[in-house]
Scaffold this motif. Structure first.
Motif, short mmCIF file in Angstrom:
data_model
loop_
_atom_site.label_atom_id
_atom_site.label_comp_id
_atom_site.label_asym_id
_atom_site.label_seq_id
_atom_site.Cartn_x
_atom_site.Cartn_y
_atom_site.Cartn_z
N ARG A 1 -5.47 3.42 5.82
CA ARG A 1 -4.82 4.65 6.28
C ARG A 1 -3.94 5.25 5.19
O ARG A 1 -3.57 4.61 4.21
CB ARG A 1 -3.94 4.37 7.50
CG ARG A 1 -4.65 3.78 8.69
CD ARG A 1 -3.66 3.61 9.86
NE ARG A 1 -4.32 2.98 10.99
CZ ARG A 1 -4.39 1.68 11.18
NH1 ARG A 1 -3.83 0.86 10.31
NH2 ARG A 1 -5.00 1.18 12.25
N ARG A 2 -3.59 6.52 5.45
CA ARG A 2 -2.51 7.20 4.72
C ARG A 2 -1.43 7.58 5.72
O ARG A 2 -1.74 7.92 6.88
CB ARG A 2 -3.04 8.47 4.04
CG ARG A 2 -3.74 8.21 2.73
CD ARG A 2 -4.46 9.44 2.23
NE ARG A 2 -3.57 10.59 2.08
CZ ARG A 2 -2.78 10.80 1.03
NH1 ARG A 2 -2.74 9.93 0.04
NH2 ARG A 2 -2.04 11.89 0.96
N GLN B 1 -6.36 14.22 2.55
CA GLN B 1 -6.79 13.28 1.52
C GLN B 1 -7.10 11.92 2.14
O GLN B 1 -6.48 11.50 3.13
CB GLN B 1 -5.70 13.13 0.46
CG GLN B 1 -5.49 14.40 -0.36
CD GLN B 1 -4.48 14.19 -1.46
OE1 GLN B 1 -4.49 13.16 -2.13
NE2 GLN B 1 -3.62 15.17 -1.68
N SER C 1 0.82 -1.23 0.00
CA SER C 1 0.00 0.00 0.00
C SER C 1 0.85 1.27 0.00
O SER C 1 0.32 2.37 -0.18
CB SER C 1 -0.92 0.02 1.23
OG SER C 1 -1.83 -1.04 1.20
N SER D 1 -6.65 0.51 1.10
CA SER D 1 -5.95 0.76 2.36
C SER D 1 -6.86 1.41 3.39
O SER D 1 -7.82 2.12 3.04
CB SER D 1 -4.74 1.67 2.09
OG SER D 1 -4.02 1.91 3.28
N ASP E 1 -0.32 5.21 -0.67
CA ASP E 1 -0.80 5.88 0.54
C ASP E 1 0.31 6.36 1.48
O ASP E 1 0.02 6.81 2.59
CB ASP E 1 -1.74 4.95 1.30
CG ASP E 1 -3.01 4.69 0.51
OD1 ASP E 1 -3.73 5.68 0.25
OD2 ASP E 1 -3.26 3.53 0.15
N GLN E 2 1.55 6.29 1.09
CA GLN E 2 2.65 6.82 1.89
C GLN E 2 3.30 7.98 1.13
O GLN E 2 3.70 7.81 -0.02
CB GLN E 2 3.69 5.74 2.19
CG GLN E 2 4.89 6.26 2.97
CD GLN E 2 5.84 5.12 3.34
OE1 GLN E 2 5.48 4.21 4.07
NE2 GLN E 2 7.05 5.17 2.80
N HIS E 3 3.39 9.13 1.78
CA HIS E 3 3.97 10.31 1.13
C HIS E 3 4.98 10.95 2.07
O HIS E 3 4.71 11.16 3.26
CB HIS E 3 2.88 11.32 0.77
CG HIS E 3 1.90 10.78 -0.21
ND1 HIS E 3 2.07 10.87 -1.58
CD2 HIS E 3 0.73 10.12 -0.03
CE1 HIS E 3 1.06 10.28 -2.20
NE2 HIS E 3 0.22 9.83 -1.28
N PRO F 1 -7.46 7.71 2.13
CA PRO F 1 -6.65 6.61 1.58
C PRO F 1 -7.30 5.99 0.35
O PRO F 1 -8.50 6.16 0.10
CB PRO F 1 -6.58 5.62 2.74
CG PRO F 1 -7.77 5.92 3.59
CD PRO F 1 -8.00 7.39 3.46
N SER F 2 -6.50 5.24 -0.38
CA SER F 2 -7.01 4.55 -1.56
C SER F 2 -7.97 3.44 -1.12
O SER F 2 -8.03 3.08 0.06
CB SER F 2 -5.85 3.94 -2.36
OG SER F 2 -5.19 2.95 -1.57
N THR G 1 -5.62 9.29 8.61
CA THR G 1 -4.27 9.77 8.29
C THR G 1 -3.38 9.70 9.53
O THR G 1 -3.80 10.07 10.62
CB THR G 1 -4.30 11.23 7.79
OG1 THR G 1 -4.97 11.28 6.53
CG2 THR G 1 -2.89 11.79 7.62
#
Length: 349
Positions: free
Chosen positions: A82-83, A74, A50, A80, A54-56, A76-77, A110
């Motif tokens: 979470r982000r 934003q 993921s 997933s 979802d990781q930035h 999550p996709s 998030t």
């Protein structure tokens, strides 16, 4: 989130148990703990498949507070729960306190991780009141962690506790050697401890000796500042001069800027002992938060060999030597070796 003070250990335990906060604000002088918590979150918050979605990771020099808010808001996709948003070098973000409104009502899906290294965020300066308000909001709704630098005098206890957690023991001399060589640089310390742990495991032993430290960390068990202090406390003139001569032959390994603070700290503490009514071993241990009776040996010897007046004079001479080592009151021909030899003579005579 509960309003409480979180430690490195409690934060890591919660993360490993899958209990994540919506906001982590990691600030302070010691970058090691900040980096370790962040890496643990990166490994734990999202499954590997993921992370691409979802990781930035944002970097302070190229990021505005509004960019962080936009990323954090934003969802999550579809694949997933979470982000994960990691802001590295957040000390470079202008007006970071503008995140307060987001932190008041953070998105539960998030996990926002803010790395603010090398200082506290709320220590004054421009917009100090807004910064304090932001920190208070983080503490209320997320996790606030102040990563404090471990002071030199606390390092022996820290090393003992770290080794205990690894089921490893070390004698006091080995720990003192590690402290002198590695100081309070935790990144360097843990690299060396990892190396020693691998070595011990290969030999099926769990105890670190001075010989092991000397052979694998690259320092001498005979010639070091702790041995110098020990020789001085016993007024062992021959040994002290032998150590100083060795220092003089290896100035890059044993710079005077490391030796003088060690001597200064010892004699300042010895002066404190002189003014305390109770000079027993247990009192000295309590006075300096020692955990091993062996740590009191140099102070008991010093009390026997140096009067309070002599200690006061020695502290003055160390200050003079320090000034001379920095170019004050010294001729162009005066070397650090000359300064330390003259100081040693004044201490021992």
């Amino acid at each position: 989130m509960a309003k409480e003070t979180y430690t490195y250990e409690t934060i890591c335990a919660d993360i490993k148990s899958g209990r994540f906060a919506p906001v982590y604000f990691l600030m302070g002088e010691e970058p090691y703990f900040i980096d370790m918590i962040t890496e643990l979150l990166i490994d734990s918050v999202l499954p590997e498949d993921s992370r691409a979605f979802d990781q930035h990771v944002l970097y302070g020099a190229d990021t505005r507070a509004v960019d962080i808010i936009h990323a954090a808001k934003q969802f999550p996709s579809m694949m997933s729960e979470r982000r994960l948003i990691v802001v590295r070098e957040a000390q470079l973000v202008k007006e970071l306190e503008l995140l307060e409104n987001y932190v008041k009502q953070p998105l539960v899906s998030t996990v926002l991780v803010i790395n603010y290294k090398y200082s506290r965020f709320d220590t004054g300066g421009k917009n100090s009141e807004k910064k304090k308000a932001f920190v208070a909001t983080v503490k209320k709704n997320g996790i606030l962690f102040d990563s404090e630098k471990i002071r030199d005098y606390k390092m022996p206890t820290f090393i003992h506790n770290t080794l205990k957690n690894r089921a490893i023991t070390a004698d006091e001399k080995s720990v003192r050697m590690l402290v002198e060589h590695l100081g309070n640089d935790l990144s360097l310390l843990f690299r060396e401890l990892d190396k020693l742990q691998i070595l011990l495991s290969a030999k099926s032993i769990n105890h670190i000796t001075p010989e092991i430290v000397e052979a694998n960390v690259g320092i001498s068990k005979e010639y070091n500042n702790f041995e110098l202090v020990n020789a001085i406390t016993k007024k062992d003139v021959l040994k002290a001069n032998r150590i100083i001569r060795h220092f003089g032959r290896n100035p890059k390994v044993y710079p005077v800027k490391k030796t003088l603070p060690m001597l200064f700290n010892y004699f300042v503490n010895l002066l404190i002992c002189h003014y305390e009514e109770d000079k027993s071993e247990s009192a000295i241990m309590k006075m300096f938060n020692f955990h091993h009776s062996m740590q009191t040996t140099d102070y008991k010897e010093g009390l026997r060999h140096f009067s309070g007046k002599k200690v006061f004079d020695i502290i003055h001479e160390i200050r003079v030597a320090d000034a001379r080592s920095k170019g004050y009151g010294a001729t162009s021909h005066t070397t650090d070796d000359d300064i330390i030899k003259e100081l040693l003579y004044k201490i021992l005579h």
